[in-house]
Structures are given as C-alpha cells and as structure tokens.
Design an enzyme around this catalytic site. Structure first.
Site, short mmCIF file in Angstrom:
data_model
loop_
_atom_site.label_atom_id
_atom_site.label_comp_id
_atom_site.label_asym_id
_atom_site.label_seq_id
_atom_site.Cartn_x
_atom_site.Cartn_y
_atom_site.Cartn_z
N LYS A 1 0.88 -1.19 0.00
CA LYS A 1 0.00 0.00 0.00
C LYS A 1 0.91 1.23 0.00
CE LYS A 1 -1.87 2.99 2.00
NZ LYS A 1 -1.65 4.40 1.59
N GLU B 1 9.44 2.73 11.04
CA GLU B 1 10.43 3.79 10.79
C GLU B 1 9.67 5.10 10.71
OE1 GLU B 1 13.56 3.75 10.93
OE2 GLU B 1 13.88 1.59 10.98
N CYS C 1 13.12 12.07 6.17
CA CYS C 1 13.14 11.69 7.59
C CYS C 1 14.48 12.07 8.21
CB CYS C 1 12.89 10.20 7.73
SG CYS C 1 13.94 9.21 6.65
N GLU D 1 8.78 17.79 14.62
CA GLU D 1 9.09 17.58 13.21
C GLU D 1 8.21 18.48 12.35
OE1 GLU D 1 7.94 13.91 11.10
OE2 GLU D 1 10.01 13.78 10.39
P1 NAD Z 1 1.99 9.24 6.88
O1 NAD Z 1 2.17 8.65 8.23
O2 NAD Z 1 0.95 10.27 6.69
O3 NAD Z 1 1.65 8.11 5.80
C1 NAD Z 1 2.49 7.00 5.59
C2 NAD Z 1 1.67 5.87 5.02
O4 NAD Z 1 0.77 5.40 6.03
C3 NAD Z 1 0.82 6.23 3.81
O5 NAD Z 1 0.85 5.16 2.90
C4 NAD Z 1 -0.57 6.41 4.42
O6 NAD Z 1 -1.63 6.20 3.52
C5 NAD Z 1 -0.55 5.34 5.48
N1 NAD Z 1 -1.49 5.53 6.59
C6 NAD Z 1 -2.00 6.68 7.06
N2 NAD Z 1 -2.79 6.44 8.12
C7 NAD Z 1 -2.78 5.11 8.33
C8 NAD Z 1 -3.39 4.24 9.27
N3 NAD Z 1 -4.19 4.72 10.24
N4 NAD Z 1 -3.15 2.92 9.21
C9 NAD Z 1 -2.33 2.42 8.26
N5 NAD Z 1 -1.74 3.19 7.32
C10 NAD Z 1 -1.94 4.53 7.35
O7 NAD Z 1 3.45 9.78 6.43
P2 NAD Z 1 3.86 10.62 5.14
O8 NAD Z 1 3.33 12.01 5.26
O9 NAD Z 1 3.57 9.85 3.88
O10 NAD Z 1 5.47 10.65 5.31
C11 NAD Z 1 6.12 11.57 6.13
C12 NAD Z 1 6.56 10.97 7.45
O11 NAD Z 1 7.32 9.79 7.20
C13 NAD Z 1 7.48 11.88 8.23
O12 NAD Z 1 7.11 11.85 9.60
C14 NAD Z 1 8.86 11.25 8.04
O13 NAD Z 1 9.79 11.54 9.06
C15 NAD Z 1 8.51 9.81 7.99
N6 NAD Z 1 9.56 9.03 7.31
C16 NAD Z 1 10.38 8.25 8.09
C17 NAD Z 1 11.42 7.53 7.52
C18 NAD Z 1 12.33 6.67 8.35
O14 NAD Z 1 12.99 5.80 7.79
N7 NAD Z 1 12.40 6.86 9.64
C19 NAD Z 1 11.60 7.58 6.12
C20 NAD Z 1 10.74 8.39 5.36
C21 NAD Z 1 9.72 9.11 5.97
#
Ligand code: NAD
Length: 522
Positions: free
Chosen positions: A198, A272, A306, A407
């Site tokens: 997904k 992550e 991130c 963040e």
């Molecule tokens: P997000 O949490 O909004 O979404 C990530 C994914 O989760 C998407 O596919 C989204 O559709 C899905 N999602 C949302 N709500 C959900 C739920 N309740 N249950 C299951 N899935 C759900 O994050 P984003 O805006 O796409 O990405 C940015 C964030 O990701 C930042 O906080 C960044 O730091 C983090 N990030 C971390 C790393 C790492 O390796 N630590 C790497 C990249 C990004």
C-alpha cells in the site's frame, strides 16, 4: 501541535472521494489476484503534480477492506509457492528487477518528480537506491545464513536456519517513492514471503511502475499485490488477521496507531518514523564543507526527508559568520519544478504540508525566534500553481522550544547557538526522535565522542545528516523506531523466522542438561 499530526485531519494533494473519475486523466488500477483492476467499490482519487496542480497525473483506486482481503487471499496462494522456490532463484528475480531499474531509471525518475516534486537528480538517486538494494538482495539469496554450532551432547548436531513468515503488509510514505518500498519488499521477497503493498496516496504512479517491473522480471503474480488508497486501506492491512508481518514507514503519529493494533494482534512490526535531526558545527570545522553539508541536508527534498537537517547547532565561535554565509547561499537557492534544469528546491507535497509549515512559522515567531530569511509561500510566476515555500532560517532558537522539538517536514532550519561540544550533544539528544545526526570537526576525539554519545541510529562525521547507503542498517532510536532496522544484513532478520533443528544420531536417548559430556571425556 498534536492536532497537526493527526492523520485524519490531513488534506492530501487532492481529497480522495467517491466522485467519478474525470473524463480526461489516465486511469490506473490495483494489481490484485494476478490482475489489474479497480477497487471493488469503484471509488477513485486523483493524483496531481505538486509543482503545478493543473497537471493531473491520473486517477487511482481508493481501496478498502474488501480489496485488502482479496489481495491477502491471493498472496497466501503466492506465498505457498514462492516459499518453496529456492532462495538463490528468488534472488535471481531481484537481480532482474535491478537490471530493469537500470534500464528504466530516467523514466522512473521523471514519473517520481512529476508526482512528488523533488528535482530529477534526487529522484535518479532514489532509483539508484532501489538498484543497489536489488543487487544486494540478489546476493542475499545465496547468503541467508543460519548457524551450525557444537551440541553439548555426543553424536548430535545443532543448527539454526531461516524460514519465511507469510504475507507481509508494506505501508510506505511519499518522500522516497521507490527506495523505501524496495528496502522493505526486496528482502521480504528474497526471504520467501509474499507482499501486500500500500504505497502513499501521493505517489501511486511510481508504485505502479515498480509492480510492473516485478512482473516483467518474472515474479509470480500472486506473490505481489498492489492496493492503492489512503489510511483506510492501510488500516485494513494492519488489522487483517492473515497478515502476520507489517512494515511501516511514515509519521510517528500513524506509527503509534499501527503499533497499538499490531501489539494487540501479536504481529511482527517494523516502524520507521519521524525525525528532528541536527548538524553540529564546531569552531575547528572546515566551514566550507559544513556549509555545503547543511544546504544539502536542510533543503534537499524540500526538507521532506526523515533524515533532513532540521536543526543547526553552531558553536558560538563561528556562529555569526557561518550564519551570514549560509543566509546568502539559501537566498540564492532556485525554487521550481523539479523537472526543470537548474531547480534546487521543489514544492512541498500537498496543501496540508504547506499549511503545517506556515503554522510553524507562526509558532516560531510566537516563541521569539528570529526570522533570518524566507518564512512565506513562494507564488510568483511559474510557482503560482504549486505548493512552494521559501527556504527558511530561524536563528536564536531556544532548546526545548516547539520549533526545536517538533518535526516540521519542510524547508525550515532552526539555528541554535552553543558554547561547547558537551552542550551540543545535550541539545541534540534532548528531543523525542533519534534518527540521524552530524558533526563537523577536525578533532578526532570529538568525532568519536559524537559517535559514542549522540542518541541517534546514524551519525555522520563531516557529512550531512542525509545519505544512507543501501548495504548498511538504517533506522532510528526513541520515537523514530521500534528497534528494527531496514537495509543491510539486519533487515533479513525481520523478514525471516529463525528455526532451530537438532539431529541426534547417537541411537540412544540423550537428555539435554542431564546427560552432558561434562566430567566424562573419553
Ligand atoms: P503518513 O504517516 O501520513 O503516511 C504514511 C503511510 O501510512 C501512507 O501510505 C498512508 O496512507 C498510510 N497511513 C496513514 N494512516 C494510516 C493508518 N491509520 N493505518 C495504516 N496506514 C496509514 O506519512 P507521510 O506524510 O507519507 O510521510 C512523512 C513521514 O514519514 C514523516 O514523519 C517522516 O519523518 C517519515 N519518514 C520516516 C522515515 C524513516 O525511515 N524513519 C523515512 C521516510 C519518511
């Protein structure tokens, strides 16, 4: 700032909904049960270019629990076959995936830049990370080592080996549309698992291409399921009883919700999540190098990494001069469409991301930080139809202020003045997150002190906070992760179950811990 972090209050690039797909845009599909097709509900969402929202990339299925369930049933059939394919053969498929990624690198980079905005040099790097991960995974097909150790009993062998686990739920964010899915799915597949994937709703086109490439490389169709959609589809994956493994990268708030469900269901879970990374510059550092580092670390990917440098901790001895030089360079950064030659900084991913950055600018001013440059939307000329924001620096930021702690995920850099390495380490560590950190110095003792004492999963010396390599473990501590790592050799432990085998060929009953050899050598 809790309200800002709530996923259900976010607005994506375009609101997914049940309205019919507009006539013009290209129609994309899920890949479920070996076929491309719409969501069972027929619902769709539109995906637009964040640099120019008039450019509609296409419509994608808005999937729900029924689509996920269908995908899981098919993946279970795929798993049953794939787990019996010898691991070197599984690795061969990944090698072919790598070859295709090499061939289609520029095409993929262009698709990625169009749907998430970062400049082409960066999206090419994103594809390259996938290529490196594929070739590494291919070799791991011949290296899924277990251990053979001496038994404590005579005429008995004792060994451990790996078994695949089952259907893995793969949920990924928007900022590395290709690399992050490959970090998860390549090792999952080499270990013999099937995947329900997904991707983030902001980057579904890149995900579609990746699945096409898996199929072109010869992955059996049932082994890979692509389910487009938003939180609803993600939550259905997390809660599905026949998905024993979930790997998630995204915000800490979403990760917390996922962790709660997986904890109740005893699932294996890799998280992550967010970061609040700092670059420290001491007064003996090579300042030219440190300057290049912070520009790349803070404003690369528009600060939406991130590992982005969100805090710059400057020793008081070089603070003023460094800040002045940095400001000049930041003001010269060129904003624009990442597909245009010469663009340094692309747009933010969607309107909500830009609104969040704007709220933090208000927070900063309320907290008394000094706005050095930027701080506003960029809307002139060709930027008028995108989610652009000026690269922004705040100085005089206080440790433990919200600006310093939370963040932001945008092109906003907070500068903090310190008097010593000790103080810099304290400031670095006094946040909830712990992904990456960086120290610029010429002092070898300070370097090793930083490696030892900075509370992050990664520390760079004389390099920015970004720039991980695919063959090393990647991940963070504290609120950034839950103890697992992606990349390198370590991720293979997450996607395989360790089993132990004993073979007793003594022909007698030998009782462990009772009939030991101890004291009776012969
Ligand atoms: P997000 O949490 O909004 O979404 C990530 C994914 O989760 C998407 O596919 C989204 O559709 C899905 N999602 C949302 N709500 C959900 C739920 N309740 N249950 C299951 N899935 C759900 O994050 P984003 O805006 O796409 O990405 C940015 C964030 O990701 C930042 O906080 C960044 O730091 C983090 N990030 C971390 C790393 C790492 O390796 N630590 C790497 C990249 C990004």
């Amino acid at each position: 700032m809790a309200s800002l972090a709530k996923t259900d209050q976010r607005r994506r690039k375009s609101a997914p909904g049940s309205r019919p797909a507009p006539a013009g845009p290209r129609v994309f599909h899920n890949f479920v049960a070996g076929q491309w097709g719409p969501a069972i509900s027929q619902e769709t969402f539109a995906n637009v270019n964040p640099a120019d929202t008039r450019d509609i990339i296409g419509t994608f299925p808005r999937s729900g629990a029924a689509d996920v369930d269908r995908a899981v049933r098919s993946a279970q059939r795929g798993f049953d076959r794939w787990r019996r394919t010898p691991a070197p053969g599984r690795g061969d498929v990944l090698r072919r995936v790598g070859d295709i990624l090499v061939r289609r690198k520029d095409e993929l980079a262009d698709i990625m830049t169009r749907e998430m905005g970062k400049p082409l040099a960066e999206t090419r790097g994103d594809v390259q990370e996938g290529i490196d991960t594929a070739y590494y995974a291919a070799t791991m097909g011949r290296q899924l080592f277990g251990h053979t150790v001496p038994s404590e009993l005579r005429a008995k062998w004792a060994m451990s080996f790996r078994r695949p686990i089952g259907v893995c739920g793969i949920i990924t964010p928007f900022n590395f549309p290709l690399a992050i899915p490959t970090w998860k799915m390549f090792p999952a597949l080499v270990c013999g698992n099937a995947c329900v994937f997904k991707p983030a709703e902001d980057v579904p086109h890149t995900a579609t291409m990746l699945v096409e490439i898996f199929l072109e490389a010869g992955l059996p169709p049932d082994v890979m399921q692509l389910v487009h959609g938003d939180a609803e589809a993600g939550a259905a994956i997390v809660a599905h009883p026949d998905i024993p493994v979930v790997s998630f990268t995204g915000s800490t708030e979403t990760g917390r919700r996922i962790g709660e469900v997986c904890g109740r269901m005893h699932k294996r879970l890799s998280l992550e999540m967010g970061g609040k990374n700092a670059q420290i510059v001491l007064d003996d550092a090579d300042l030219d190098l440190a300057l290049e580092g912070v520009l790349w670390g803070a404003f690369g990917t528009t600060g939406q990494r991130c590992t982005a440098t969100s805090r710059l901790i400057l020793h008081q001895g070089i603070h003023d001069g460094f800040l002045e030089r940095l400001t000049d360079r930041v003001q010269a950064l060129r904003l624009g469409d990442g597909r245009r030659e010469g663009t340094d900084v692309g747009p933010l991913i969607h309107a909500a991301a830009r609104a969040k950055v704007e709220e933090y600018v208000e927070v900063a001013q309320h907290e008394g930080a000094h706005l050095v440059t930027g701080g506003r939307r960029a809307t002139s000329g060709a930027l008028a139809h995108g989610f652009f924001f000026q690269p922004t620096i705040f100085a005089g930021v206080q440790a433990r202020s919200r600006l310093e702690q939370e963040e932001i995920f945008g092109p906003v850099l907070s500068v903090i003045r310190v008097a010593s390495l000790d103080e810099a380490i304290t400031v670095n560590n006094d946040v909830a997150y712990g992904l990456s950190s960086s120290l610029y110095t010429r002092d070898v003792n300070a370097s090793f002190r930083a490696l030892t004492d900075l509370d992050t999963g990664i520390t760079y010396v004389n390099a920015p906070t970004i720039g991980a390599e695919a063959h090393l473990p990647f991940g963070g501590v504290k609120q950034t992760g839950n103890g697992h790592r992606e990349g390198g050799w370590q991720v293979y432990d997450f996607y395989s179950e360790t089993k132990v085998g004993y073979v007793d060929f003594s022909g007698t009953l030998q009782r462990a811990q009772i009939d030991t050899y101890l004291g009776t050598p012969d």
